[in-house]
Design a protein around this motif. Sequence first.
Motif, PDB file in Angstrom:
ATOM      1  N   GLN A 253       6.130   6.420   0.961  1.00 25.98           N
ATOM      2  CA  GLN A 253       7.355   5.915   1.588  1.00 25.98           C
ATOM      3  C   GLN A 253       8.181   5.109   0.595  1.00 25.98           C
ATOM      4  O   GLN A 253       9.418   5.208   0.570  1.00 25.98           O
TER       5      GLN A 253
ATOM      6  N   LYS B 249      11.995   5.912  -0.500  1.00 27.42           N
ATOM      7  CA  LYS B 249      13.051   4.959  -0.148  1.00 27.42           C
ATOM      8  C   LYS B 249      13.734   4.371  -1.374  1.00 27.42           C
ATOM      9  O   LYS B 249      14.945   4.061  -1.336  1.00 27.42           O
ATOM     10  N   TYR B 250      12.980   4.207  -2.470  1.00 30.87           N
ATOM     11  CA  TYR B 250      13.546   3.575  -3.667  1.00 30.87           C
ATOM     12  C   TYR B 250      13.360   4.483  -4.891  1.00 30.87           C
ATOM     13  O   TYR B 250      12.708   4.099  -5.872  1.00 30.87           O
TER      14      TYR B 250
END
Length: 282
Positions: A150, A154-155
């Motif tokens: 995740q 996300k980054y």
Amino acid sequence: MHRFILAGLSMLVLSAPFFPAGAAGLEWEVRDDRKLELEPLDLAVSQDGAWIFFLIPGEVRVLDMKTWAAVARIPVESGFDRIAYSDAEAMLILTSRTSGRLLRVALEKVYTFDPSGLPILGAADGSVTVAVFSDYQCPYCARLEPLLQQVQEKYPKDVRIVHKNLPLSSHRFAVSAGLAALAAHAQGKFEPFHKGLMASHNTMSEEVITRTAEEMGLDMERFQSDRKNPTFQGVLQRDMAEGRAAGVRGIPAVFVNGKHLRAPTPETLMGAIEKELRKTAP
């Protein structure tokens, strides 16, 4: 005559110093004698003996007790003249006799880990580094993998994830698997190999390691040779030493820009990352 002797002995015994059974004496030895470059108003020492805190007007200077090297300079308002340190809370407590004020300053250790020779997932030049100490037979490490995925999603441009080996002695194949992962990294196949091993954490064996490498299409002759490479063994030993130095007592151990994140959850890990990103925001 005999009565006189006995009486005299009684007086001698009663007048002698009395030491209770098991009483401890005291010896001392001067270990250090140095001239300070500053005149502290007060000082405190961490319980583990790692840091010494000198309070001077308008500042707390933190020194390493072993090397006396400067660790940090913490600005505080002038007027505070006493200092204490709470290990339980990792908190400096400053007080002022004149104003009656109390100030608490939270401290957090920041560790530096060497990423050389290790695979990096996500943004190679990301401003936030998530270092994860784990081993391939650890069920809790395997459960962390979806959360790390995740983070990558996300980054993608901001966070890099560095996997560091900290094999537990109770896990028979953890060292072998860790070296195998480094060998897979040498062939550019770390990520799928890593995920394959983590998925097989509860059935780990030499057969599982070899089969996973074959499924990844690795050059098996090179793979088996690299697993014995002293350089890779040195990387693994370095990771283990860094984990011990950082006080890691259980795995997985997650550090965000060198700060230990205990019991990582989606909320706490993302929150720690966001905090670090705000520091670098223009």
